[in-house]
Write a protein that holds these residues in place. Structure first.
Motif, PDB file in Angstrom:
ATOM      1  N   GLY A   1      -5.352   5.468  -6.897  1.00  0.00           N
ATOM      2  CA  GLY A   1      -4.821   4.342  -6.142  1.00  0.00           C
ATOM      3  C   GLY A   1      -4.892   4.493  -4.645  1.00  0.00           C
ATOM      4  N   ALA A   2      -5.499   5.578  -4.144  1.00  0.00           N
ATOM      5  CA  ALA A   2      -5.677   5.768  -2.703  1.00  0.00           C
ATOM      6  C   ALA A   2      -6.850   4.898  -2.259  1.00  0.00           C
ATOM      7  CB  ALA A   2      -5.923   7.242  -2.387  1.00  0.00           C
ATOM      8  N   PHE A   3      -6.552   3.659  -1.880  1.00  0.00           N
ATOM      9  CA  PHE A   3      -7.624   2.674  -1.673  1.00  0.00           C
ATOM     10  C   PHE A   3      -7.325   1.699  -0.540  1.00  0.00           C
ATOM     11  CE2 PHE A   3     -10.498  -0.716  -3.551  1.00  0.00           C
ATOM     12  CZ  PHE A   3     -11.656   0.050  -3.512  1.00  0.00           C
ATOM     13  N   THR A   4      -6.172   1.832   0.114  1.00  0.00           N
ATOM     14  CA  THR A   4      -5.766   0.873   1.136  1.00  0.00           C
ATOM     15  C   THR A   4      -6.725   0.829   2.311  1.00  0.00           C
ATOM     16  OG1 THR A   4      -3.467   1.336   0.536  1.00  0.00           O
ATOM     17  CG2 THR A   4      -3.826   0.173   2.602  1.00  0.00           C
ATOM     18  N   ALA A   5      -7.317   1.967   2.663  1.00  0.00           N
ATOM     19  CA  ALA A   5      -8.212   2.033   3.823  1.00  0.00           C
ATOM     20  C   ALA A   5      -9.675   1.830   3.447  1.00  0.00           C
ATOM     21  CB  ALA A   5      -8.053   3.375   4.538  1.00  0.00           C
ATOM     22  N   GLN A   6      -9.974   1.649   2.159  1.00  0.00           N
ATOM     23  CA  GLN A   6     -11.340   1.332   1.726  1.00  0.00           C
ATOM     24  C   GLN A   6     -11.406  -0.140   1.322  1.00  0.00           C
ATOM     25  OE1 GLN A   6     -13.281   4.636  -0.713  1.00  0.00           O
ATOM     26  NE2 GLN A   6     -11.106   5.261  -0.751  1.00  0.00           N
ATOM     27  N   ALA A   7     -10.707  -0.513   0.242  1.00  0.00           N
ATOM     28  CA  ALA A   7     -10.599  -1.910  -0.190  1.00  0.00           C
ATOM     29  C   ALA A   7     -11.953  -2.603  -0.169  1.00  0.00           C
ATOM     30  CB  ALA A   7      -9.590  -2.648   0.685  1.00  0.00           C
ATOM     31  N   ASP A   8     -12.978  -1.939  -0.764  1.00  0.00           N
ATOM     32  CA  ASP A   8     -14.330  -2.457  -0.676  1.00  0.00           C
ATOM     33  C   ASP A   8     -14.853  -3.009  -1.996  1.00  0.00           C
ATOM     34  OD1 ASP A   8     -14.564  -0.058  -2.000  1.00  0.00           O
ATOM     35  OD2 ASP A   8     -16.025   0.832  -0.620  1.00  0.00           O
TER      36      ASP A   8
END
Length: 438
Positions: free
Chosen positions: A44-51
Protein backbone atom coordinates in the motif's frame (compact mmCIF):
# COMPACT_ATOMS: atom_id res chain seq x y z
CA UNK A 1 -35.65 -1.36 33.58
CA UNK A 2 -36.10 -5.14 33.65
CA UNK A 3 -33.09 -7.44 33.92
CA UNK A 4 -34.10 -9.06 30.62
CA UNK A 5 -34.09 -5.73 28.82
CA UNK A 6 -30.68 -5.02 30.28
CA UNK A 7 -29.26 -8.21 28.80
CA UNK A 8 -30.67 -7.42 25.38
CA UNK A 9 -29.47 -3.81 25.52
CA UNK A 10 -25.97 -5.03 26.27
CA UNK A 11 -26.12 -7.35 23.28
CA UNK A 12 -27.63 -4.95 20.76
CA UNK A 13 -25.10 -2.20 21.39
CA UNK A 14 -22.54 -4.35 19.60
CA UNK A 15 -24.54 -4.25 16.39
CA UNK A 16 -23.63 -0.63 15.81
CA UNK A 17 -20.01 -1.44 16.59
CA UNK A 18 -19.88 -3.52 13.41
CA UNK A 19 -20.41 -0.35 11.45
CA UNK A 20 -18.00 1.69 13.54
CA UNK A 21 -15.23 -0.87 13.61
CA UNK A 22 -15.19 -0.93 9.89
CA UNK A 23 -14.70 2.69 9.08
CA UNK A 24 -12.51 4.18 6.36
CA UNK A 25 -9.73 2.28 4.71
CA UNK A 26 -6.16 2.68 5.87
CA UNK A 27 -6.78 1.99 9.55
CA UNK A 28 -6.87 -1.11 11.66
CA UNK A 29 -10.23 -2.56 12.64
CA UNK A 30 -11.86 -3.64 9.38
CA UNK A 31 -10.50 -1.00 7.02
CA UNK A 32 -9.48 -2.45 3.64
CA UNK A 33 -6.50 -0.71 2.05
CA UNK A 34 -6.03 -3.26 -0.74
CA UNK A 35 -7.73 -1.48 -3.65
CA UNK A 36 -5.28 -2.32 -6.44
CA UNK A 37 -2.80 -5.18 -6.77
CA UNK A 38 0.16 -3.06 -7.89
CA UNK A 39 -0.08 -1.00 -4.70
CA UNK A 40 -0.87 -4.09 -2.62
CA UNK A 41 2.39 -5.73 -3.76
CA UNK A 42 4.16 -2.77 -2.15
CA UNK A 43 2.05 -3.04 1.06
CA UNK A 44 0.00 0.00 0.00
CA UNK A 45 3.00 2.36 -0.16
CA UNK A 46 1.69 4.15 -3.25
CA UNK A 47 0.76 7.74 -2.33
CA UNK A 48 3.83 9.22 -4.05
CA UNK A 49 3.53 7.03 -7.18
CA UNK A 50 -0.23 6.75 -7.89
CA UNK A 51 0.54 5.83 -11.50
CA UNK A 52 -2.29 3.42 -12.20
CA UNK A 53 -6.08 3.97 -11.97
CA UNK A 54 -6.11 2.97 -8.28
CA UNK A 55 -4.81 6.53 -7.79
CA UNK A 56 -8.52 7.28 -7.36
CA UNK A 57 -8.23 5.53 -3.99
CA UNK A 58 -4.60 6.16 -3.01
CA UNK A 59 -4.05 9.74 -4.25
CA UNK A 60 -6.41 11.41 -6.71
CA UNK A 61 -3.65 13.80 -7.83
CA UNK A 62 -2.11 10.90 -9.76
CA UNK A 63 -4.91 11.33 -12.30
CA UNK A 64 -3.32 14.59 -13.45
CA UNK A 65 -0.49 12.68 -15.16
CA UNK A 66 -2.56 10.27 -17.27
CA UNK A 67 -2.30 10.81 -21.03
CA UNK A 68 -4.63 8.05 -22.24
CA UNK A 69 -7.76 6.20 -21.19
CA UNK A 70 -7.20 3.43 -18.65
CA UNK A 71 -9.65 0.92 -17.18
CA UNK A 72 -8.91 -1.41 -14.28
CA UNK A 73 -10.97 -4.02 -12.39
CA UNK A 74 -10.00 -6.46 -9.68
CA UNK A 75 -10.74 -8.13 -6.38
CA UNK A 76 -8.99 -9.15 -3.16
CA UNK A 77 -9.66 -12.54 -1.59
CA UNK A 78 -9.45 -12.21 2.20
CA UNK A 79 -9.56 -15.19 4.53
CA UNK A 80 -8.71 -15.71 8.19
CA UNK A 81 -6.43 -18.71 8.68
CA UNK A 82 -6.69 -18.54 12.46
CA UNK A 83 -8.85 -16.66 14.92
CA UNK A 84 -8.77 -18.36 18.28
CA UNK A 85 -9.74 -17.44 21.83
CA UNK A 86 -8.56 -18.63 25.25
CA UNK A 87 -10.74 -17.63 28.20
CA UNK A 88 -9.63 -16.05 31.46
CA UNK A 89 -11.15 -15.34 34.87
CA UNK A 90 -13.63 -14.21 35.93
CA UNK A 91 -15.62 -14.99 32.73
CA UNK A 92 -15.64 -17.18 30.71
CA UNK A 93 -12.79 -18.64 32.76
CA UNK A 94 -9.50 -20.48 32.15
CA UNK A 95 -9.73 -23.58 30.01
CA UNK A 96 -12.47 -22.20 27.74
CA UNK A 97 -11.43 -22.08 24.08
CA UNK A 98 -13.16 -21.11 20.84
CA UNK A 99 -12.37 -20.71 17.15
CA UNK A 100 -13.87 -18.79 14.27
CA UNK A 101 -15.07 -20.49 11.12
CA UNK A 102 -12.87 -19.83 8.09
CA UNK A 103 -14.62 -17.02 6.22
CA UNK A 104 -13.74 -15.80 2.73
CA UNK A 105 -14.95 -12.55 1.19
CA UNK A 106 -14.06 -10.58 -1.94
CA UNK A 107 -13.93 -6.78 -1.65
CA UNK A 108 -13.63 -5.58 -5.24
CA UNK A 109 -12.66 -2.47 -7.17
CA UNK A 110 -13.16 -0.90 -10.60
CA UNK A 111 -11.69 2.32 -12.03
CA UNK A 112 -12.17 4.36 -15.20
CA UNK A 113 -9.74 7.12 -16.21
CA UNK A 114 -10.27 9.43 -19.19
CA UNK A 115 -8.15 12.50 -20.08
CA UNK A 116 -10.23 15.59 -20.83
CA UNK A 117 -7.42 17.68 -22.27
CA UNK A 118 -3.65 18.00 -21.87
CA UNK A 119 -3.96 19.13 -18.26
CA UNK A 120 -7.18 17.66 -16.89
CA UNK A 121 -8.30 14.06 -16.38
CA UNK A 122 -11.56 12.56 -15.18
CA UNK A 123 -11.62 9.43 -13.06
CA UNK A 124 -14.41 7.36 -11.55
CA UNK A 125 -13.91 4.67 -8.92
CA UNK A 126 -15.89 1.90 -7.30
CA UNK A 127 -14.28 0.09 -4.38
CA UNK A 128 -14.94 -1.49 -0.98
CA UNK A 129 -13.15 0.59 1.67
CA UNK A 130 -14.22 -1.57 4.60
CA UNK A 131 -15.91 -4.90 5.25
CA UNK A 132 -16.49 -7.64 7.76
CA UNK A 133 -17.48 -11.31 7.84
CA UNK A 134 -17.07 -13.20 11.12
CA UNK A 135 -18.63 -16.42 12.36
CA UNK A 136 -17.73 -18.30 15.54
CA UNK A 137 -17.96 -22.08 15.65
CA UNK A 138 -20.66 -23.78 17.75
CA UNK A 139 -22.92 -20.73 18.27
CA UNK A 140 -25.17 -22.59 20.71
CA UNK A 141 -22.32 -23.02 23.18
CA UNK A 142 -19.82 -20.27 22.26
CA UNK A 143 -19.43 -18.23 25.49
CA UNK A 144 -19.30 -14.94 23.56
CA UNK A 145 -22.59 -15.55 21.75
CA UNK A 146 -24.28 -12.88 23.89
CA UNK A 147 -21.97 -10.34 22.23
CA UNK A 148 -21.80 -11.75 18.68
CA UNK A 149 -21.65 -15.14 17.02
CA UNK A 150 -22.05 -14.04 13.40
CA UNK A 151 -21.72 -10.68 11.68
CA UNK A 152 -21.42 -9.28 8.18
CA UNK A 153 -20.76 -5.76 6.92
CA UNK A 154 -21.03 -4.76 3.26
CA UNK A 155 -20.04 -1.41 1.80
CA UNK A 156 -18.91 0.36 -1.34
CA UNK A 157 -17.77 3.83 -2.39
CA UNK A 158 -18.61 5.66 -5.63
CA UNK A 159 -16.09 8.45 -6.30
CA UNK A 160 -15.98 10.85 -9.27
CA UNK A 161 -12.67 12.77 -9.41
CA UNK A 162 -10.81 15.39 -11.41
CA UNK A 163 -7.02 15.55 -11.70
CA UNK A 164 -5.39 18.81 -12.84
CA UNK A 165 -1.74 19.15 -13.83
CA UNK A 166 -0.69 22.66 -12.78
CA UNK A 167 2.90 22.27 -14.05
CA UNK A 168 4.64 19.43 -15.88
CA UNK A 169 5.69 18.00 -12.48
CA UNK A 170 2.91 19.02 -10.08
CA UNK A 171 -0.71 17.86 -9.99
CA UNK A 172 -3.73 18.15 -7.73
CA UNK A 173 -6.83 16.00 -7.45
CA UNK A 174 -10.27 16.44 -5.94
CA UNK A 175 -13.18 14.03 -5.69
CA UNK A 176 -16.54 13.36 -4.10
CA UNK A 177 -17.36 10.29 -2.00
CA UNK A 178 -20.74 8.55 -1.79
CA UNK A 179 -20.45 5.64 0.65
CA UNK A 180 -23.21 3.03 0.96
CA UNK A 181 -23.19 0.35 3.65
CA UNK A 182 -25.35 -2.19 5.42
CA UNK A 183 -24.76 -4.40 8.44
CA UNK A 184 -26.18 -7.64 9.82
CA UNK A 185 -25.50 -9.06 13.28
CA UNK A 186 -26.67 -12.23 15.01
CA UNK A 187 -26.31 -12.83 18.72
CA UNK A 188 -28.08 -14.32 21.72
CA UNK A 189 -29.72 -12.68 24.72
CA UNK A 190 -29.31 -14.43 28.06
CA UNK A 191 -30.75 -14.40 31.55
CA UNK A 192 -29.66 -15.71 34.93
CA UNK A 193 -31.91 -18.72 35.62
CA UNK A 194 -32.98 -18.75 39.31
CA UNK A 195 -34.29 -22.32 38.89
CA UNK A 196 -30.96 -23.80 37.73
CA UNK A 197 -28.24 -22.69 40.15
CA UNK A 198 -28.34 -19.18 38.68
CA UNK A 199 -26.70 -20.30 35.44
CA UNK A 200 -27.06 -18.05 32.39
CA UNK A 201 -29.50 -19.49 29.84
CA UNK A 202 -30.36 -18.39 26.31
CA UNK A 203 -33.74 -16.66 26.16
CA UNK A 204 -33.71 -15.13 22.67
CA UNK A 205 -31.95 -15.07 19.34
CA UNK A 206 -31.46 -11.48 18.19
CA UNK A 207 -30.91 -10.50 14.57
CA UNK A 208 -30.23 -6.92 13.55
CA UNK A 209 -30.10 -5.78 9.93
CA UNK A 210 -29.78 -2.20 8.74
CA UNK A 211 -31.04 -0.66 5.53
CA UNK A 212 -28.54 0.43 2.91
CA UNK A 213 -27.61 3.94 3.97
CA UNK A 214 -25.44 6.56 2.23
CA UNK A 215 -23.00 9.09 3.64
CA UNK A 216 -21.09 11.74 1.70
CA UNK A 217 -17.61 13.20 1.83
CA UNK A 218 -14.72 14.40 -0.31
CA UNK A 219 -11.06 13.69 -0.99
CA UNK A 220 -8.05 15.79 -2.01
CA UNK A 221 -4.58 14.96 -3.28
CA UNK A 222 -1.24 16.51 -4.19
CA UNK A 223 1.51 14.84 -6.21
CA UNK A 224 4.89 16.41 -6.99
CA UNK A 225 7.24 14.48 -9.26
CA UNK A 226 10.25 16.61 -8.42
CA UNK A 227 12.61 14.84 -10.82
CA UNK A 228 13.30 11.36 -12.15
CA UNK A 229 14.66 10.28 -8.76
CA UNK A 230 12.17 11.65 -6.23
CA UNK A 231 8.46 12.34 -5.82
CA UNK A 232 6.16 13.03 -2.90
CA UNK A 233 2.42 12.83 -2.48
CA UNK A 234 -0.21 13.84 0.04
CA UNK A 235 -3.82 12.69 0.14
CA UNK A 236 -6.76 13.37 2.43
CA UNK A 237 -10.13 11.63 2.76
CA UNK A 238 -12.76 13.49 4.75
CA UNK A 239 -14.96 12.35 7.60
CA UNK A 240 -18.19 10.74 6.38
CA UNK A 241 -21.26 11.04 8.62
CA UNK A 242 -23.89 8.36 8.15
CA UNK A 243 -27.28 7.87 9.82
CA UNK A 244 -28.44 4.25 10.04
CA UNK A 245 -31.95 2.83 10.32
CA UNK A 246 -32.81 -0.83 10.58
CA UNK A 247 -34.75 -3.51 12.40
CA UNK A 248 -34.03 -5.89 15.24
CA UNK A 249 -35.92 -9.20 15.34
CA UNK A 250 -36.29 -11.17 18.59
CA UNK A 251 -37.00 -14.91 18.52
CA UNK A 252 -37.73 -16.51 21.87
CA UNK A 253 -35.74 -19.58 22.95
CA UNK A 254 -37.51 -21.81 25.45
CA UNK A 255 -35.68 -22.44 28.71
CA UNK A 256 -37.89 -25.46 29.44
CA UNK A 257 -39.31 -23.70 32.50
CA UNK A 258 -42.85 -22.39 31.77
CA UNK A 259 -42.78 -19.75 34.53
CA UNK A 260 -39.51 -18.27 33.28
CA UNK A 261 -40.58 -18.42 29.63
CA UNK A 262 -43.74 -16.50 30.52
CA UNK A 263 -41.74 -13.74 32.21
CA UNK A 264 -39.41 -13.49 29.20
CA UNK A 265 -42.33 -13.41 26.73
CA UNK A 266 -43.87 -10.50 28.62
CA UNK A 267 -40.60 -8.58 28.92
CA UNK A 268 -39.14 -8.56 25.41
CA UNK A 269 -40.61 -7.38 22.07
CA UNK A 270 -41.18 -10.74 20.39
CA UNK A 271 -43.42 -11.08 17.36
CA UNK A 272 -42.68 -7.78 15.61
CA UNK A 273 -39.48 -6.05 14.43
CA UNK A 274 -38.10 -3.21 16.54
CA UNK A 275 -36.91 -0.13 14.67
CA UNK A 276 -33.32 0.92 15.44
CA UNK A 277 -31.50 4.18 14.63
CA UNK A 278 -27.93 5.28 15.18
CA UNK A 279 -25.39 7.63 13.64
CA UNK A 280 -21.73 7.10 12.90
CA UNK A 281 -19.05 9.70 12.17
CA UNK A 282 -16.56 7.79 10.05
CA UNK A 283 -13.12 9.28 10.73
CA UNK A 284 -11.01 11.19 8.26
CA UNK A 285 -7.66 9.92 6.94
CA UNK A 286 -4.45 11.50 5.64
CA UNK A 287 -1.48 9.89 3.85
CA UNK A 288 2.02 11.16 3.12
CA UNK A 289 4.32 9.28 0.76
CA UNK A 290 7.93 9.67 -0.39
CA UNK A 291 9.17 7.71 -3.41
CA UNK A 292 12.82 7.31 -4.39
CA UNK A 293 14.21 5.88 -7.62
CA UNK A 294 17.25 3.95 -6.37
CA UNK A 295 18.22 3.17 -9.95
CA UNK A 296 16.58 3.21 -13.38
CA UNK A 297 14.82 -0.06 -12.53
CA UNK A 298 14.18 0.10 -8.77
CA UNK A 299 11.81 2.21 -6.65
CA UNK A 300 11.48 2.52 -2.89
CA UNK A 301 8.49 4.23 -1.25
CA UNK A 302 7.76 5.04 2.38
CA UNK A 303 4.26 6.08 3.48
CA UNK A 304 2.71 7.19 6.76
CA UNK A 305 -1.08 7.05 7.08
CA UNK A 306 -3.14 8.64 9.85
CA UNK A 307 -6.77 7.92 10.71
CA UNK A 308 -8.75 10.15 13.09
CA UNK A 309 -10.44 7.40 15.07
CA UNK A 310 -10.85 9.66 18.11
CA UNK A 311 -14.06 10.88 16.44
CA UNK A 312 -15.52 7.58 17.67
CA UNK A 313 -15.97 8.61 21.28
CA UNK A 314 -19.58 7.90 22.20
CA UNK A 315 -22.10 5.56 20.60
CA UNK A 316 -25.84 6.33 20.85
CA UNK A 317 -28.53 3.83 19.76
CA UNK A 318 -32.27 4.59 19.79
CA UNK A 319 -34.95 1.89 19.72
CA UNK A 320 -38.59 2.45 18.78
CA UNK A 321 -40.66 -0.30 20.41
CA UNK A 322 -44.34 -0.37 19.46
CA UNK A 323 -45.10 -1.33 23.07
CA UNK A 324 -43.42 1.86 24.31
CA UNK A 325 -40.43 0.04 25.78
CA UNK A 326 -37.89 1.46 23.32
CA UNK A 327 -36.37 3.73 25.95
CA UNK A 328 -35.50 0.66 28.06
CA UNK A 329 -33.25 -0.56 25.25
CA UNK A 330 -31.69 2.79 24.32
CA UNK A 331 -27.93 2.91 24.68
CA UNK A 332 -25.30 5.60 25.22
CA UNK A 333 -21.88 3.99 25.47
CA UNK A 334 -18.44 5.57 25.67
CA UNK A 335 -15.86 3.92 23.40
CA UNK A 336 -12.96 6.43 23.49
CA UNK A 337 -10.97 5.10 20.54
CA UNK A 338 -7.62 6.67 19.69
CA UNK A 339 -6.24 8.14 16.50
CA UNK A 340 -4.05 5.55 14.77
CA UNK A 341 -1.06 5.44 12.43
CA UNK A 342 0.20 2.85 10.00
CA UNK A 343 3.55 2.82 8.23
CA UNK A 344 4.20 1.24 4.85
CA UNK A 345 7.39 0.35 2.99
CA UNK A 346 7.35 -0.83 -0.62
CA UNK A 347 10.04 -1.87 -3.10
CA UNK A 348 9.69 -2.48 -6.85
CA UNK A 349 12.18 -3.94 -9.34
CA UNK A 350 11.43 -3.62 -13.03
CA UNK A 351 12.86 -6.38 -15.15
CA UNK A 352 14.05 -6.05 -18.75
CA UNK A 353 10.90 -6.23 -20.82
CA UNK A 354 8.78 -4.19 -18.40
CA UNK A 355 7.43 -6.76 -15.94
CA UNK A 356 7.89 -5.91 -12.26
CA UNK A 357 8.48 -7.67 -8.93
CA UNK A 358 7.35 -6.00 -5.71
CA UNK A 359 7.85 -6.45 -1.98
CA UNK A 360 6.34 -4.63 0.98
CA UNK A 361 5.86 -4.36 4.73
CA UNK A 362 3.20 -2.58 6.81
CA UNK A 363 2.89 -1.94 10.53
CA UNK A 364 -0.70 -1.02 11.40
CA UNK A 365 -1.55 0.06 14.94
CA UNK A 366 -4.99 -0.51 16.39
CA UNK A 367 -7.21 2.38 17.50
CA UNK A 368 -9.22 0.10 19.78
CA UNK A 369 -8.60 0.29 23.54
CA UNK A 370 -8.31 -3.02 25.37
CA UNK A 371 -11.61 -2.49 27.20
CA UNK A 372 -13.55 -2.47 23.91
CA UNK A 373 -11.99 -5.63 22.39
CA UNK A 374 -14.25 -8.68 22.22
CA UNK A 375 -15.68 -11.47 20.03
CA UNK A 376 -16.94 -9.02 17.42
CA UNK A 377 -13.68 -7.07 17.10
CA UNK A 378 -10.63 -8.50 18.88
CA UNK A 379 -8.35 -6.04 17.09
CA UNK A 380 -4.69 -5.33 17.82
CA UNK A 381 -1.51 -4.04 16.19
CA UNK A 382 -0.65 -6.01 13.07
CA UNK A 383 2.29 -6.67 10.76
CA UNK A 384 1.81 -7.40 7.07
CA UNK A 385 4.26 -8.83 4.53
CA UNK A 386 3.58 -8.66 0.79
CA UNK A 387 4.94 -9.88 -2.54
CA UNK A 388 3.60 -8.97 -5.97
CA UNK A 389 4.18 -9.25 -9.70
CA UNK A 390 2.93 -7.21 -12.64
CA UNK A 391 3.00 -7.60 -16.40
CA UNK A 392 4.40 -4.93 -18.77
CA UNK A 393 2.23 -1.85 -19.38
CA UNK A 394 3.18 -0.97 -22.93
CA UNK A 395 -0.38 -0.71 -24.24
CA UNK A 396 -3.25 -3.15 -24.34
CA UNK A 397 -4.09 -5.52 -21.53
CA UNK A 398 -2.02 -5.78 -18.34
CA UNK A 399 -2.39 -7.59 -15.01
CA UNK A 400 -1.07 -7.55 -11.44
CA UNK A 401 -1.16 -10.08 -8.59
CA UNK A 402 -0.21 -9.64 -4.94
CA UNK A 403 -0.14 -11.78 -1.80
CA UNK A 404 -0.19 -10.54 1.81
CA UNK A 405 0.35 -12.43 5.06
CA UNK A 406 -1.11 -10.53 8.02
CA UNK A 407 -0.15 -11.34 11.62
CA UNK A 408 -1.93 -9.73 14.58
CA UNK A 409 -0.20 -9.24 17.90
CA UNK A 410 -1.73 -11.40 20.60
CA UNK A 411 -4.59 -9.49 22.22
CA UNK A 412 -5.00 -10.08 25.95
CA UNK A 413 -8.17 -8.55 27.40
CA UNK A 414 -7.93 -7.95 31.15
CA UNK A 415 -10.32 -4.98 31.23
CA UNK A 416 -13.59 -5.34 29.31
CA UNK A 417 -16.76 -3.29 28.78
CA UNK A 418 -18.60 -6.56 28.16
CA UNK A 419 -17.03 -8.47 31.08
CA UNK A 420 -15.57 -11.01 28.66
CA UNK A 421 -11.92 -11.77 29.34
CA UNK A 422 -9.24 -13.76 27.56
CA UNK A 423 -6.66 -13.82 24.79
CA UNK A 424 -7.16 -13.66 21.01
CA UNK A 425 -4.77 -14.79 18.25
CA UNK A 426 -5.33 -13.97 14.58
CA UNK A 427 -3.65 -14.43 11.21
CA UNK A 428 -4.98 -13.84 7.70
CA UNK A 429 -4.06 -14.18 4.02
CA UNK A 430 -5.01 -11.74 1.26
CA UNK A 431 -4.71 -12.43 -2.49
CA UNK A 432 -5.20 -9.55 -4.92
CA UNK A 433 -5.82 -9.82 -8.67
CA UNK A 434 -6.25 -6.83 -10.97
CA UNK A 435 -6.63 -6.60 -14.76
CA UNK A 436 -6.39 -3.41 -16.79
CA UNK A 437 -6.63 -2.06 -20.34
CA UNK A 438 -5.01 1.05 -21.79
Amino acid sequence: MSQQAGWVRGALVVAALVVVAAAPAGSAGFGIFEQGSQAMGMAGAFTAQADDPSAIFHNAAGLAFFTERDIMVGTTLITNTETSFRGAAPFPGPGVTADQESVVFFPSHAYYVQPINERMTFGFGFFTPFGLATEWENPDTFPGRFISYEAELQSFDLTPNIGWRLTPNFGIGIGAIARASTVELNQRAGLVNPFANFAVVDIADVSLESDWEIGYGFQLGLLHRVNSSFSWGLSYRSQVDTDYAGEADFTQISTGIPQLDAVVAASLPFGAPVAVETGIDFPDMASLGLAFALSRNTTLEVDANWTGWSSFDTLVIDFDDARDRGSELDVERREEWDDAWNYRLGFAWRRPGGSEWRLGYVFDETPQPERAAGPLLPDNDRNGFTVGYGSPRDGGMYWDVALMYLVFDEREVRESIDNFFGTYEQTAWLLGITVGWN
